[in-house]
Design an enzyme around this catalytic site. Structure first.
Site, PDB file in Angstrom:
ATOM      1  N   SER A   1      39.731 -42.524 -55.343  1.00 48.09           N
ATOM      2  CA  SER A   1      38.801 -43.255 -54.475  1.00 48.09           C
ATOM      3  C   SER A   1      38.789 -44.714 -54.915  1.00 48.09           C
ATOM      4  O   SER A   1      39.234 -45.040 -56.024  1.00 48.09           O
ATOM      5  CB  SER A   1      37.389 -42.661 -54.577  1.00 48.09           C
TER       6      SER A   1
ATOM      7  N   ASP B   1      42.047 -42.418 -51.613  1.00 52.07           N
ATOM      8  CA  ASP B   1      41.139 -41.504 -50.909  1.00 52.07           C
ATOM      9  C   ASP B   1      40.060 -42.328 -50.202  1.00 52.07           C
ATOM     10  O   ASP B   1      39.424 -43.177 -50.832  1.00 52.07           O
ATOM     11  CB  ASP B   1      40.512 -40.556 -51.950  1.00 52.07           C
ATOM     12  N   HIS B   2      39.870 -42.107 -48.913  1.00 54.34           N
ATOM     13  CA  HIS B   2      38.873 -42.838 -48.118  1.00 54.34           C
ATOM     14  C   HIS B   2      39.000 -44.351 -48.286  1.00 54.34           C
ATOM     15  O   HIS B   2      38.019 -45.045 -48.594  1.00 54.34           O
ATOM     16  CB  HIS B   2      37.447 -42.392 -48.481  1.00 54.34           C
TER      17      HIS B   2
ATOM     18  N   ASP C   1      40.441 -44.626 -43.988  1.00 46.23           N
ATOM     19  CA  ASP C   1      39.294 -43.953 -43.377  1.00 46.23           C
ATOM     20  C   ASP C   1      38.580 -44.932 -42.453  1.00 46.23           C
ATOM     21  O   ASP C   1      37.716 -45.697 -42.869  1.00 46.23           O
ATOM     22  CB  ASP C   1      38.345 -43.442 -44.462  1.00 46.23           C
TER      23      ASP C   1
ATOM     24  N   GLY D   1      30.933 -32.819 -51.876  1.00 49.72           N
ATOM     25  CA  GLY D   1      29.899 -32.442 -52.850  1.00 49.72           C
ATOM     26  C   GLY D   1      29.497 -30.991 -52.677  1.00 49.72           C
ATOM     27  O   GLY D   1      30.185 -30.212 -52.018  1.00 49.72           O
TER      28      GLY D   1
ATOM     29  N   GLY E   1      36.297 -32.040 -48.907  1.00 54.44           N
ATOM     30  CA  GLY E   1      35.139 -31.277 -49.384  1.00 54.44           C
ATOM     31  C   GLY E   1      35.516 -29.902 -49.893  1.00 54.44           C
ATOM     32  O   GLY E   1      34.805 -28.922 -49.655  1.00 54.44           O
TER      33      GLY E   1
END
Ligand code: 13P
Length: 288
Positions: free
Chosen positions: A50, A85-86, A106, A179, A209
């Site tokens: 991330s 990531d994202h 993203d 999460g 997720g």
């Protein structure tokens, strides 16, 4: 093996019906735990990074230098991709420049037309360097790096358009969240997944997720076209629990138990166990 794009490993997984794990990394222990485990199991893997984790580790270039050096040090023979990531629009270009081999842009928080235009632009820039691209349609719920999505079911019309942009994989919200899942979670929407699959132009799908989704649900999703499953929180939880146990048992106070090489060992081993478990569920062992 050199660090590679995620494209080929995902197309193979899509064709052969298994999933490749994206394990998000946070520091040296995380990278070592993933690389040594996938090498033992001869599984391909994607290291998720991330923007927050990249900043924590000293920036995109540091991440790439660490991964490349450890890959060489451990004689890793399996394909490993380093994937943003994202990624934000700006972050995607920075990671690309630093040598990341895969990028998730993203754009799910932009109006659809803007997400589409930016995704197309990033696909062109990445493909020119042989770098794979993931796009997202319909924001995925939960909290990640302070970004909170409400969790949506993706609109198949948007999936149709985004998956035709040349992206190598794409994430669609199907009731999954980042999460821990709340006790009253409804489970994945396989109806939505089936709709998305129909309009995805043969592009491998991504399930975000991955923490806490029951194994049978993940396997069903894989059988329906999901080829990449992202796991982050679960490793953080087991690392913290194992470290807590070590300290609560007073082991850091015995001899040189305070040495980070000893203090962090139980967490490291706990992460390796989870990675093994995920690879078994996703079916990617011996697929390198
Ligand atoms: P979890 O933290 O829920 O495993 O999700 C990880 C993820 O989707 C990263 O993009």
């Amino acid at each position: 093996m050199a660090v590679v794009s995620a494209k080929e490993m995902l197309l193979k997984a899509y064709k052969e019906g298994y999933g490749v794990a994206q394990i998000n990394i946070n520091n040296l222990e995380w990278i070592k735990a993933v690389l040594t485990t996938v090498e033992e199991l001869k599984s391909p893997v994607i290291l998720g990074v991330s923007e927050g984790a990249a900043k924590y580790m000293g920036g995109y270039k540091t991440v790439m230098a660490m991964v490349r050096s450890l890959d060489e040090f451990y004689n890793v023979s399996v394909p490993v991709a380093v994937h943003l990531d994202h990624g934000s629009y700006e972050g995607s270009y920075k990671a690309l420049e630093a040598g990341f081999t895969s990028i998730m842009f993203d754009g799910s928080h932009y109006p659809f037309e803007e997400n589409l235009a930016k995704t197309k632009e990033i696909v062109a820039a990445c493909h020119a360097k042989g770098v794979s691209v993931e796009a997202e349609v319909g924001s995925i719920g939960g909290e990640e790096d302070g970004v909170i999505g409400m969790g949506e079911l993706a609109d198949p019309k948007e999936c149709d358009i985004i998956s035709a942009t040349g992206v190598d994989m794409f994430a669609a919200g199907i009731g999954n969240i980042h999460g821990k899942y709340p006790a009253n979670w409804q489970g994945l929407s396989f109806e939505t997944l089936a709709e998305v699959k129909k309009v995805s132009h043969g592009v491998p799908l991504v399930l975000h997720g991955g923490t806490g989704i029951p194994a049978e649900m993940v396997q069903k999703a894989i059988s329906m076209g999901v080829s990449k499953i992202n796991v982050n929180t679960e490793l953080q939880l087991v690392f913290a629990a194992a470290t807590r146990k070590y300290i609560e048992e007073g082991k850091d106070l015995v001899g040189k138990g305070f040495d980070p090489r000893k203090l962090l060992a139980p967490g490291y081993e706990a992460m390796k166990d989870i990675i093994k478990e995920k690879i078994a569920v996703f079916g990617s062992a011996n697929k390198a």
